[in-house]
Structure formats: structure tokens, C-alpha cells
Enzyme design. Sequence first.
Site, mmCIF file in Angstrom:
data_model
loop_
_atom_site.group_PDB
_atom_site.id
_atom_site.type_symbol
_atom_site.label_atom_id
_atom_site.label_comp_id
_atom_site.label_asym_id
_atom_site.label_seq_id
_atom_site.Cartn_x
_atom_site.Cartn_y
_atom_site.Cartn_z
ATOM 1 N N SER A 96 -13.066 -6.387 -17.092
ATOM 2 C CA SER A 96 -13.058 -5.154 -16.331
ATOM 3 C C SER A 96 -14.323 -5.080 -15.493
ATOM 4 C CB SER A 96 -12.974 -3.944 -17.271
ATOM 5 O OG SER A 96 -12.963 -2.738 -16.543
ATOM 6 N N HIS A 110 -12.625 -1.524 -8.114
ATOM 7 C CA HIS A 110 -12.351 -1.662 -9.546
ATOM 8 C C HIS A 110 -11.313 -2.744 -9.745
ATOM 9 C CE1 HIS A 110 -9.443 -0.559 -12.829
ATOM 10 N NE2 HIS A 110 -10.542 -0.755 -13.538
ATOM 11 N N VAL A 113 -8.121 -7.041 -15.688
ATOM 12 C CA VAL A 113 -7.005 -7.871 -16.163
ATOM 13 C C VAL A 113 -7.148 -8.002 -17.667
ATOM 14 C CG1 VAL A 113 -6.403 -9.139 -14.071
ATOM 15 C CG2 VAL A 113 -8.328 -9.923 -15.446
ATOM 16 N N HIS A 149 -4.819 -4.376 1.162
ATOM 17 C CA HIS A 149 -3.416 -4.426 0.779
ATOM 18 C C HIS A 149 -2.741 -5.736 1.207
ATOM 19 C CE1 HIS A 149 -2.586 -0.564 -1.145
ATOM 20 N NE2 HIS A 149 -3.581 -0.108 -0.410
ATOM 21 N N GLY A 263 -14.986 1.086 -29.667
ATOM 22 C CA GLY A 263 -15.626 0.122 -28.774
ATOM 23 C C GLY A 263 -17.067 0.481 -28.461
ATOM 24 N N ARG A 264 -17.710 -0.431 -27.756
ATOM 25 C CA ARG A 264 -19.122 -0.256 -27.422
ATOM 26 C C ARG A 264 -19.255 0.706 -26.240
ATOM 27 N NH1 ARG A 264 -23.084 -2.975 -24.200
ATOM 28 N NH2 ARG A 264 -25.115 -3.029 -25.233
#
Length: 315
Positions: A96, A110, A113, A149, A263-264
Site C-alpha cells: 500500500s 494512492h 495491491v 485513465h 495491525g501496526r
Amino acid sequence: MTNTDNCDFDAVTAYLRSLQDTICNAFSAFERNSFQQDEWSHPTGGGGRTRILENGECIEKGGINFSHVRGDQLPASASAKRPEIAGKPFEATGLSLVIHPKNPHAPTAHMNVRFFIANRHGSNPVWWFGGGFDLTPYYGYEADCVHWHTVARQACEGAVGISYGSLKKLCDEYFFIRHRNEPRGIGGLFFDDYRADGFRNAFGFMQRVGDHFLPAYLPIIERRKNTEYSQQQIDFQNYRRGRYVEFNLVQDRGTLFGLQSGGRTESILMSLPPTVNWRYDWRAAPDSAEARLTDYFLQSRNWLDDRAKDRCSEQ
């Protein structure tokens, strides 16, 4: 999907680590600066490596996070639509990133995957891929929208069971700030629960999305990084960044999954911009560049029609 005989989890994590290196190297060369790396462990298994670049000549804050975490029980955000896997052990791996440029004429980008599997070693495992990329401008440029796009469409060429049009629509719907009744940006691609035609095909499409991020974004930030700007435009950028924060903290499923799964926090919230402000009931002046952002650019539209392409020559 219940057959994991050909589900190569190690290949997915190897690709994601390599993609993190590739993107970090590209931005390091662009900035002539290096990322700070922070390796961490997840309390229930796995971990990751977070890389942060701050206060660059162009990038005010950029975070690129690889993670591979395991847990004994799925959080509510992951199993709400899949009651059959509620309470099952899981593994999730992903890359990310968020890039917040300094120049308000350069958009925030941003990309994410990811691969997810529940009950991996049980009798009925379930897996899928997800991800995409989207663009959040503060001052709109048609040429940037068309280029973004165009590359997004290229990433979808040959995909099984999905298309650029369907993923663009999903992106427009997902990155919509419901409590503001407005899009977060100009969209891009968004897909989830993707497992069409088996693991090899689904993994290949996820790789195509990851590999197309740099060609989509680097030309835009290169084009806008030296545009002159005023303090008023910085103030507007910080105001619009507030919308970005609101979406991530209120709606984004990835943020909620990370927090709910223990999570962290530093890595999860790396996506937030370094500076932001909120102004009570602020309105842009009619016909201004600030008003045009929401009135024209932050609308669901076909950026690849001939009229939009023709207007690009002016920018």
C-alpha cells in the site's frame, strides 16, 4: 475459491517485496533522497517493512508499506459480507502506498495491491486478490486525468471477467465520501474478491495493476512539480486534504481492517497527509479554480472521450 493446490503464497509476497523496491527506487531517484525503512512484527504473526520519505523537494510525505500478517480470527471488517469465514484464521499480504506532493498543483496518489486467504490450512480455504489505484487532485488538469485513465485502461487489457469500465465504476463508487456526498478524487481502478480463472490469472492481473502505477503517476508529478503556487493555494490543498483524512478514517476498509486486526498503527496511518486543516462551512468563490475542482473534476465522467483528449493540448 476452495482449491489452493496452485496457490503460491510465497510468489505473491516475493512480487510485492520486489514492487516495493522498484517504486522506492524510482521515487528516490526522482527526489535524490532515500526512504527511511522500519521493519516490524505483527503480534499474532508475520510483519512488514514500512518505508517513509518526508520533506523532499517534491514529495512532502510518501509512504510505501509491505505487510504480511497472520491472525487466528478474522476481524469484523473482513467477514461482514462473508459469514462463512467469520472467526477463521487468516493471512493477508499487500503493498500500500500514498504519495502527498508538496506542490498543490501535483495530485496525491494512492495504490494498493493485496492477497488474502482465510482458513489456509483447513478443509475449505477461501482466497482472493484486490487492489487498484486512484488520484486525488487539488487543482484539476484535464491532461493529467486523461493520462491517468489511459494507463489504467492499459492495465486492464486482456483481463478475464473484468474490464476497465467496470473497475473504473467500482473505483468511483468506493472512493465516494458518503457524509460529504462527493468523490474523493478522479478515480482510477478498484477491484476486490478477484479470483477469476484460477490463481495464476488472478495473480497476473494484480501484478499488471501494480506494474502500471509508476507509468501512470510519474509523468504527472514530473509535469506539475515546478508549477508556481501561492499560500492561498497551499491553504486550499490543506483544506482538501481534510477530505482525504475523513475518508480514510471513516470509510476505508483497509484502514478499518488494519486497526481491527491489531495491525501496526504507524504503518496503517502512514497514508495521512503531514498537514491538514478544516474550515467551518467554507465555500469556494464561484467560477474559481477551487470551485472547478468539485464542479467539474470531482465528478464521475469519461476521461477518455475525444473531447477530453482534444482539450489536453492546452495543458
